[in-house]
Design an enzyme around this catalytic site. Sequence first.
Site, short mmCIF file in Angstrom:
data_model
loop_
_atom_site.label_atom_id
_atom_site.label_comp_id
_atom_site.label_asym_id
_atom_site.label_seq_id
_atom_site.Cartn_x
_atom_site.Cartn_y
_atom_site.Cartn_z
N GLY A 243 3.08 -1.16 4.13
CA GLY A 243 3.12 0.25 3.76
C GLY A 243 4.52 0.66 3.35
O GLY A 243 5.00 0.40 2.25
N GLY A 244 5.23 1.32 4.27
CA GLY A 244 6.53 1.91 3.97
C GLY A 244 7.50 0.98 3.28
O GLY A 244 8.21 1.38 2.34
N ASN B 228 0.87 -1.18 0.00
CA ASN B 228 0.00 0.00 0.00
C ASN B 228 0.91 1.23 0.00
O ASN B 228 1.54 1.53 1.01
CB ASN B 228 -0.88 -0.03 1.25
CG ASN B 228 -1.69 1.24 1.44
OD1 ASN B 228 -1.74 2.08 0.54
ND2 ASN B 228 -2.31 1.39 2.60
N TRP B 229 0.95 1.89 -1.13
CA TRP B 229 1.88 3.03 -1.26
C TRP B 229 1.33 4.31 -0.61
O TRP B 229 2.02 5.32 -0.55
CB TRP B 229 2.21 3.28 -2.73
CG TRP B 229 3.32 2.38 -3.23
CD1 TRP B 229 3.76 1.22 -2.64
CD2 TRP B 229 4.12 2.57 -4.39
NE1 TRP B 229 4.79 0.70 -3.36
CE2 TRP B 229 5.03 1.50 -4.45
CE3 TRP B 229 4.16 3.54 -5.40
CZ2 TRP B 229 5.98 1.37 -5.46
CZ3 TRP B 229 5.10 3.41 -6.42
CH2 TRP B 229 6.01 2.34 -6.45
N LYS B 230 0.07 4.27 -0.19
CA LYS B 230 -0.55 5.45 0.43
C LYS B 230 -0.33 6.67 -0.50
O LYS B 230 -0.38 6.50 -1.72
CB LYS B 230 0.01 5.64 1.85
CG LYS B 230 -0.09 4.33 2.66
CD LYS B 230 0.22 4.48 4.12
CE LYS B 230 0.07 3.11 4.79
NZ LYS B 230 0.25 3.14 6.23
N GLU C 185 -6.40 4.69 8.09
CA GLU C 185 -6.14 6.12 7.81
C GLU C 185 -7.38 6.78 7.21
O GLU C 185 -7.66 7.95 7.49
CB GLU C 185 -4.91 6.25 6.90
CG GLU C 185 -3.65 5.94 7.69
CD GLU C 185 -2.49 5.39 6.88
OE1 GLU C 185 -2.52 5.45 5.64
OE2 GLU C 185 -1.54 4.88 7.52
N SER D 222 4.00 -2.09 10.16
CA SER D 222 5.47 -2.14 10.30
C SER D 222 6.05 -3.51 9.93
O SER D 222 7.02 -3.95 10.53
CB SER D 222 5.89 -1.74 11.72
OG SER D 222 5.52 -0.39 11.97
N GLY E 118 3.19 2.32 10.66
CA GLY E 118 4.16 3.40 10.49
C GLY E 118 4.92 3.76 11.74
O GLY E 118 5.57 4.81 11.80
N GLU F 64 -4.80 -4.83 10.75
CA GLU F 64 -3.74 -3.83 10.90
C GLU F 64 -3.95 -3.09 12.23
O GLU F 64 -4.75 -2.15 12.29
CB GLU F 64 -3.78 -2.83 9.76
CG GLU F 64 -3.56 -3.45 8.40
CD GLU F 64 -3.03 -2.43 7.40
OE1 GLU F 64 -1.90 -2.62 6.92
OE2 GLU F 64 -3.72 -1.44 7.12
N HIS G 128 -9.27 1.23 5.18
CA HIS G 128 -7.97 1.42 5.84
C HIS G 128 -8.14 2.36 7.04
O HIS G 128 -8.91 3.31 6.99
CB HIS G 128 -6.95 1.99 4.86
CG HIS G 128 -5.56 1.91 5.39
ND1 HIS G 128 -5.08 2.83 6.29
CD2 HIS G 128 -4.57 1.01 5.20
CE1 HIS G 128 -3.83 2.49 6.62
NE2 HIS G 128 -3.50 1.40 5.97
P1 13P Z 1 3.44 0.40 7.48
O1 13P Z 1 3.90 -0.93 6.88
O2 13P Z 1 4.16 1.57 6.91
O3 13P Z 1 3.41 0.34 8.96
O4 13P Z 1 1.92 0.57 7.00
C1 13P Z 1 1.04 -0.48 7.13
C2 13P Z 1 -0.21 -0.14 6.43
O5 13P Z 1 -0.96 0.72 6.86
C3 13P Z 1 -0.52 -0.87 5.19
O6 13P Z 1 -1.81 -0.64 4.76
#
Ligand code: 13P
Length: 249
Positions: A230-231, A11-13, A96, A209, A170, A164, A94
């Site tokens: 994510g990251g 997920n590149w957000k 967020e 993470s 993050g 999650e 998600h």
């Molecule tokens: P991180 O891997 O950056 O913690 O993000 C997880 C995430 O929200 C994937 O949707």
Amino acid sequence: MHVRRKLVAGNWKMNGTRAALGEIAAIAAAARETAGVDVALCPPFTLIPLAAPRAGGVAIGGQDCHQSPSGAHTGNVSAAMLVEAGAKLVIVGHSERRADQHEEDSLVRAKAEAALAAGLQTIVCVGEVEEERIAGSHVDKVLYQLEHSLPELAREAELVVAYEPVWAIGTGRTATPADAAEMHAAIRAALVARFGDAGERIRILYGGSCNGANAAELFKVDQVDGGLVGGASLTAAQFVPIIEAAARS
Ligand code: 13P
């Protein structure tokens, strides 16, 4: 005993411009060499039509869709528009978006239903905040979200659940294997209670993470069928070891 093929989804957000397309090509090249695992990447909407032709066997997806097929919804994108752009999947609910856009379970469910109706594989996200874990209500919270966010029909081939924990997103803090085992077992039991045998075939991803150093341990946990990353999905250098860990587990 159901054997579920592992899925690793990035997920590149709100990250990634055309300059990042080379990373998608590099991830696709590595994924081609790695048998036995499904790989997906969800870049920003703007990159979907550019990424899809470069992605080979990596499925490209969106990070959200609107619940309606069209209409006066400024700034939104429908599931059918994602399909037309080349998406094979979408993330809905998600944390967020639940926080930033105040999305509630009923809206997440409507989005999931629209996405499945459009033929998209649909990753529905759930997860508790830190206060809920400290209070010991984390399992109840996640099962409540699940009950109200999932569509009525499982369509198990296309539905995926991502657990999650919000406190792990993050932050560099990951759920322990024991934390993940407890929650994934509870989610599996709820899926089977609701959907019967189809509930056994729905994949449950862990997210928060996840990286090359902890993926192998997490993916070995019973009922962890892969990861939502994510990251560490932004570069091939970081994402490919996670794909390889899934293939080995
Ligand atoms: P991180 O891997 O950056 O913690 O993000 C997880 C995430 O929200 C994937 O949707």
